[in-house]
Design a protein around this motif. Sequence first.
Motif, short mmCIF file in Angstrom:
data_model
loop_
_atom_site.label_atom_id
_atom_site.label_comp_id
_atom_site.label_asym_id
_atom_site.label_seq_id
_atom_site.Cartn_x
_atom_site.Cartn_y
_atom_site.Cartn_z
N CYS A 115 -45.16 -36.96 26.84
CA CYS A 115 -44.46 -38.08 26.99
C CYS A 115 -43.15 -38.06 26.18
O CYS A 115 -43.13 -37.79 25.11
N ASP A 116 -42.09 -38.43 26.84
CA ASP A 116 -40.78 -38.26 26.32
C ASP A 116 -40.00 -39.57 26.66
O ASP A 116 -39.65 -39.82 27.68
N ASN A 117 -40.23 -40.68 25.69
CA ASN A 117 -39.92 -41.99 25.74
C ASN A 117 -40.77 -42.70 26.99
O ASN A 117 -41.90 -42.53 26.81
N GLU A 118 -40.13 -42.75 28.15
CA GLU A 118 -40.89 -43.60 29.43
C GLU A 118 -41.11 -42.30 30.19
O GLU A 118 -42.07 -42.55 31.05
N GLU A 119 -40.55 -41.24 29.99
CA GLU A 119 -40.87 -40.07 31.08
C GLU A 119 -42.21 -39.71 30.91
O GLU A 119 -42.58 -39.45 29.48
N TYR A 135 -44.34 -34.97 37.53
CA TYR A 135 -43.16 -35.59 36.64
C TYR A 135 -42.63 -36.78 37.13
O TYR A 135 -42.54 -36.78 38.30
N ALA A 136 -42.48 -37.91 36.41
CA ALA A 136 -41.57 -39.16 36.71
C ALA A 136 -41.23 -39.75 35.40
O ALA A 136 -41.33 -39.46 34.40
N GLN A 137 -40.20 -40.70 36.02
CA GLN A 137 -39.49 -41.34 34.82
C GLN A 137 -40.16 -42.40 34.14
O GLN A 137 -39.91 -42.78 33.07
N ASP A 138 -41.41 -42.80 34.92
CA ASP A 138 -42.26 -43.88 34.11
C ASP A 138 -43.62 -43.82 34.99
O ASP A 138 -43.55 -43.06 36.20
#
Length: 286
Positions: A115-119, A135-138
């Motif tokens: 996890c990278d912030n919300e990603e 992969y997804a932004q959230d």
Amino acid sequence: MVCKIDSLTGNLLGKFKASTKSISCMTVSSDGKRLVTAAAQLKTFDCSNHKKIHKFMGHPRSIRCMIFTENGKFILSSAVAERYIAVWKAEDGKKQFASCVLAMDHPAVFIDSICDNEEIYVFAISETGVYYFLYAQDVETLCNAKPTKLSISSEDDGFIKINVDGAMVSGWNKGGIGGLIRDNRGVLIHWFSDKVGGPPIMAKLLAIKRGLYMLSDSGVGLNKRIILESDSGNALKWIKNLELSSPMFISLVKEIVSIMEGKDITLRQILRATNWEADRLAKDGI
């Protein structure tokens, strides 16, 4: 029962009852504050006082792999024979269902995430050895993410896998053996389900013998690597080392060894829950 053990000394530091049923999988959050166990349901516990925090509903079968995301906000899980990964919100209400389901062509045997912030990045490996990257932004958009798949095949076009099992009723007067053969893509080639008699270990050995003969008769294993999976540790141990075999079954074990001569066969012990398809065929043969 969940036990906490000192990794350096091996001493028992504490234990508590997490479920009335057998636990198939468990994992701890990266901060060490929460534990999630999998039995008939997923449950999260506070590691400091062992109090239950959440309960999750949705997996009808035994859970095989499970992790917390790095930020501790989500739990990813996959069960035996289920062709998807379930994503759960670890910080919502006490009782909930999966908030996201990631489809796969075959059941997962390994899951990881970053996890990278919300990603969020999800990595999984299926039973057939196919690698999945998502992969997804959230998490909300993760359900619609299309996975990137990577399959690594050997020069001999992969392998053949045999799963076998034996089952007996009380008293050992009736039993059954079952098994199935698949290629490296997970495609079913052959299967069997037959009646047998004798003690349980004999059924396990007869299932291995029947599976190997079926492979030889079909000709599909020629010039290919063969993986034979069984949940019987004793049967596999005897085949690998005849000196360890019980005198009562030595002739049967020798016959199995002779069938294997000249073939590239890997013997692999797996969990009974993982071997459920062969187990069902064995029980159908009774």
